[in-house]
Design a protein around this motif. Structure first.
Motif, PDB file in Angstrom:
ATOM      1  N   PHE A 105      52.977  13.914  44.829  1.00  0.00           N
ATOM      2  CA  PHE A 105      52.686  15.106  44.027  1.00  0.00           C
ATOM      3  C   PHE A 105      51.289  15.626  44.351  1.00  0.00           C
ATOM      4  O   PHE A 105      51.105  16.827  44.586  1.00  0.00           O
ATOM      5  CB  PHE A 105      52.812  14.773  42.531  1.00  0.00           C
ATOM      6  CG  PHE A 105      52.541  15.930  41.626  1.00  0.00           C
ATOM      7  CD1 PHE A 105      53.493  16.911  41.421  1.00  0.00           C
ATOM      8  CD2 PHE A 105      51.332  16.031  40.963  1.00  0.00           C
ATOM      9  CE1 PHE A 105      53.244  17.982  40.574  1.00  0.00           C
ATOM     10  CE2 PHE A 105      51.067  17.090  40.124  1.00  0.00           C
ATOM     11  CZ  PHE A 105      52.027  18.072  39.927  1.00  0.00           C
ATOM     12  N   LEU A 106      50.307  14.729  44.396  1.00  0.00           N
ATOM     13  CA  LEU A 106      48.930  15.122  44.688  1.00  0.00           C
ATOM     14  C   LEU A 106      48.816  15.755  46.072  1.00  0.00           C
ATOM     15  O   LEU A 106      48.192  16.803  46.238  1.00  0.00           O
ATOM     16  CB  LEU A 106      48.000  13.909  44.574  1.00  0.00           C
ATOM     17  CG  LEU A 106      46.536  14.147  44.909  1.00  0.00           C
ATOM     18  CD1 LEU A 106      45.902  15.118  43.931  1.00  0.00           C
ATOM     19  CD2 LEU A 106      45.784  12.830  44.915  1.00  0.00           C
ATOM     20  N   VAL A 107      49.439  15.154  47.070  1.00  0.00           N
ATOM     21  CA  VAL A 107      49.349  15.666  48.438  1.00  0.00           C
ATOM     22  C   VAL A 107      50.027  17.035  48.562  1.00  0.00           C
ATOM     23  O   VAL A 107      49.487  17.957  49.179  1.00  0.00           O
ATOM     24  CB  VAL A 107      49.950  14.654  49.441  1.00  0.00           C
ATOM     25  CG1 VAL A 107      50.127  15.267  50.818  1.00  0.00           C
ATOM     26  CG2 VAL A 107      49.084  13.405  49.517  1.00  0.00           C
ATOM     27  N   VAL A 108      51.196  17.185  47.958  1.00  0.00           N
ATOM     28  CA  VAL A 108      51.919  18.468  48.036  1.00  0.00           C
ATOM     29  C   VAL A 108      51.127  19.579  47.351  1.00  0.00           C
ATOM     30  O   VAL A 108      50.951  20.670  47.904  1.00  0.00           O
ATOM     31  CB  VAL A 108      53.335  18.334  47.448  1.00  0.00           C
ATOM     32  CG1 VAL A 108      53.994  19.687  47.278  1.00  0.00           C
ATOM     33  CG2 VAL A 108      54.187  17.430  48.324  1.00  0.00           C
ATOM     34  N   ILE A 109      50.643  19.305  46.144  1.00  0.00           N
ATOM     35  CA  ILE A 109      49.875  20.331  45.425  1.00  0.00           C
ATOM     36  C   ILE A 109      48.590  20.655  46.190  1.00  0.00           C
ATOM     37  O   ILE A 109      48.228  21.827  46.335  1.00  0.00           O
ATOM     38  CB  ILE A 109      49.560  19.870  43.980  1.00  0.00           C
ATOM     39  CG1 ILE A 109      50.848  19.666  43.180  1.00  0.00           C
ATOM     40  CG2 ILE A 109      48.636  20.856  43.290  1.00  0.00           C
ATOM     41  CD1 ILE A 109      51.735  20.875  43.058  1.00  0.00           C
ATOM     42  N   ALA A 110      47.909  19.635  46.692  1.00  0.00           N
ATOM     43  CA  ALA A 110      46.673  19.870  47.453  1.00  0.00           C
ATOM     44  C   ALA A 110      46.954  20.726  48.688  1.00  0.00           C
ATOM     45  O   ALA A 110      46.154  21.596  49.036  1.00  0.00           O
ATOM     46  CB  ALA A 110      46.029  18.549  47.848  1.00  0.00           C
ATOM     47  N   ALA A 111      48.084  20.496  49.339  1.00  0.00           N
ATOM     48  CA  ALA A 111      48.434  21.306  50.508  1.00  0.00           C
ATOM     49  C   ALA A 111      48.563  22.784  50.123  1.00  0.00           C
ATOM     50  O   ALA A 111      48.086  23.666  50.852  1.00  0.00           O
ATOM     51  CB  ALA A 111      49.733  20.797  51.134  1.00  0.00           C
TER      52      ALA A 111
END
Length: 135
Positions: A105-111
């Motif tokens: 979730f963190l990686v997708v949102i950060a992207a």
């Protein structure tokens, strides 16, 4: 002012909705038998978990506000707080594999927070905390 990208609108409002669900979970944690059983397996007390959850909720709401208003520091705060949350979660969580979902979730949102459209909305590049000066 430029129009906010739809992805950032969705992210901002998802943070608000998830935070409201989290606050409900915090309020009912002491009376929920499943949550009580999981708390027994953790290395922390119910009070710590509630205080940590309240702090996280406040940070998430601040991040959501900043994302919706185009404040560049909000996306940096979101990532930094997400990493801190993962580290603390790894320490206190009895079920470590659940943290994989948080990481994804963190990686997708950060992207999404660092796309070109998002950079234009925040009027900043990289990990800038302030907007770029107008040319």
């Amino acid at each position: 002012m430029e129009k906010r990208p739809l992805s950032l609108t969705i992210i901002g409002w998802l943070l608000v909705v998830f935070t409201l669900f989290g606050l409900y979970g915090l309020a009912t944690m002491g009376s929920n038998p499943v949550a009580t059983k999981m708390l027994e397996q953790m290395h922390v007390s119910l009070r710590f978990e509630q205080a940590w959850g309240l702090l996280g909720s406040a940070v998430n709401l601040v991040c959501a506000y900043g994302i919706l208003k185009g404040m560049p520091w909000s996306r940096v705060l979101f990532v930094v707080w997400g990493v801190i949350g993962l580290v603390v979660g790894f320490y206190i969580s009895p079920i470590k594999y659940v943290l994989v979902f948080s990481l994804v979730f963190l990686v997708v949102i950060a992207a999404f927070l660092w796309t070109n459209a998002a950079n234009d909305w925040f009027n900043a590049r990289g990990f800038m905390l302030k907007r770029e000066r107008s040319r």
